[in-house]
Each structure stands twice: as structure tokens, then as C-alpha cells.
Design a protein around this motif. Sequence first.
Motif, PDB file in Angstrom:
ATOM      1  N   PRO A  46       0.834  -1.195   0.000  1.00  0.00           N
ATOM      2  CA  PRO A  46       0.000   0.000   0.000  1.00  0.00           C
ATOM      3  C   PRO A  46       0.875   1.253   0.000  1.00  0.00           C
ATOM      4  O   PRO A  46       2.000   1.253   0.481  1.00  0.00           O
ATOM      5  CB  PRO A  46      -0.776  -0.116   1.306  1.00  0.00           C
ATOM      6  CG  PRO A  46       0.159  -0.821   2.230  1.00  0.00           C
ATOM      7  CD  PRO A  46       0.961  -1.759   1.347  1.00  0.00           C
ATOM      8  N   CYS A  47       0.292   2.331  -0.514  1.00  0.00           N
ATOM      9  CA  CYS A  47       0.948   3.638  -0.497  1.00  0.00           C
ATOM     10  C   CYS A  47      -0.113   4.702  -0.722  1.00  0.00           C
ATOM     11  O   CYS A  47      -1.260   4.393  -1.025  1.00  0.00           O
ATOM     12  CB  CYS A  47       2.037   3.728  -1.564  1.00  0.00           C
ATOM     13  SG  CYS A  47       1.434   3.835  -3.259  1.00  0.00           S
ATOM     14  N   GLU A  48       0.273   5.949  -0.573  1.00  0.00           N
ATOM     15  CA  GLU A  48      -0.640   7.050  -0.858  1.00  0.00           C
ATOM     16  C   GLU A  48      -0.969   7.053  -2.347  1.00  0.00           C
ATOM     17  O   GLU A  48      -0.126   6.709  -3.178  1.00  0.00           O
ATOM     18  CB  GLU A  48      -0.001   8.387  -0.480  1.00  0.00           C
ATOM     19  CG  GLU A  48       0.267   8.562   1.002  1.00  0.00           C
ATOM     20  CD  GLU A  48      -1.006   8.707   1.802  1.00  0.00           C
ATOM     21  OE1 GLU A  48      -1.985   9.302   1.280  1.00  0.00           O
ATOM     22  OE2 GLU A  48      -1.024   8.229   2.941  1.00  0.00           O
ATOM     23  N   ARG A  49      -2.161   7.444  -2.683  1.00  0.00           N
ATOM     24  CA  ARG A  49      -2.586   7.469  -4.081  1.00  0.00           C
ATOM     25  C   ARG A  49      -1.668   8.351  -4.929  1.00  0.00           C
ATOM     26  O   ARG A  49      -1.306   7.995  -6.056  1.00  0.00           O
ATOM     27  CB  ARG A  49      -4.033   7.933  -4.194  1.00  0.00           C
ATOM     28  CG  ARG A  49      -4.576   7.836  -5.600  1.00  0.00           C
ATOM     29  CD  ARG A  49      -6.030   8.149  -5.673  1.00  0.00           C
ATOM     30  NE  ARG A  49      -6.295   9.415  -4.983  1.00  0.00           N
ATOM     31  CZ  ARG A  49      -7.485   9.959  -4.870  1.00  0.00           C
ATOM     32  NH1 ARG A  49      -8.525   9.376  -5.394  1.00  0.00           N
ATOM     33  NH2 ARG A  49      -7.649  11.088  -4.236  1.00  0.00           N
ATOM     34  N   THR A  50      -1.260   9.494  -4.383  1.00  0.00           N
ATOM     35  CA  THR A  50      -0.367  10.377  -5.142  1.00  0.00           C
ATOM     36  C   THR A  50       0.963   9.691  -5.432  1.00  0.00           C
ATOM     37  O   THR A  50       1.550   9.905  -6.494  1.00  0.00           O
ATOM     38  CB  THR A  50      -0.123  11.703  -4.398  1.00  0.00           C
ATOM     39  OG1 THR A  50       0.383  11.425  -3.097  1.00  0.00           O
ATOM     40  CG2 THR A  50      -1.395  12.520  -4.304  1.00  0.00           C
TER      41      THR A  50
END
Length: 94
Positions: A46-50
Motif C-alpha cells: 500500500p501507499c498514498e494514491r499520489t
Amino acid sequence: MQNSQSSITKYQPSNPEITEMHIGEKIKEELKKQGKNPRWLSEKIPCERTNAYKILKREDLDTSLLMRISVALHHNFFKDLSEEYDFLKEEGKK
């Protein structure tokens, strides 16, 4: 502490006609092929969408991130890179 990136030389093919794989573009192509988008990827790695959008613009990635993306998409990007290496090696012999 010195930045380890500064001591690494980026691969430069001897033949300017040979270009190396842009891994972000390759990931973007695979997402499209599977009908998925960067938001889906951000939830899986997972990661930030940006950050997922930034990944798609990068020419190279660290191996742990590429492994997470490969697992999420069920696609071996390392094999793609290996095939690119074989191609470039053969082109260099010409």
C-alpha cells in the motif's frame, strides 16, 4: 552520510538507438491491460494514491517496491527486465 544514489552511475547504452525499459510505463501498461488504475494499486501495495501516480512516472524503482507491485498485479516485472537485459546484451555484441 553520503547519498548512495550519487555514487551509482546510470546505465548508458553504447548504441544511442538502444533505450532501456521505463518501468513506470511498463507498470502503467499492465494496469491498463488488467483494467485497474493507480488508486487500486495504491491500496494493494500500500501507499498514498499520489505516490502511485508518481511510481508510474519513474524510470526505475527499488526492488522491494517492484516486488510488491509484481505480486499485486500477478506480473513478473523482473522477468521483463531480464528479457530487456538479454536484448541489450545481444545488441551490444553487434
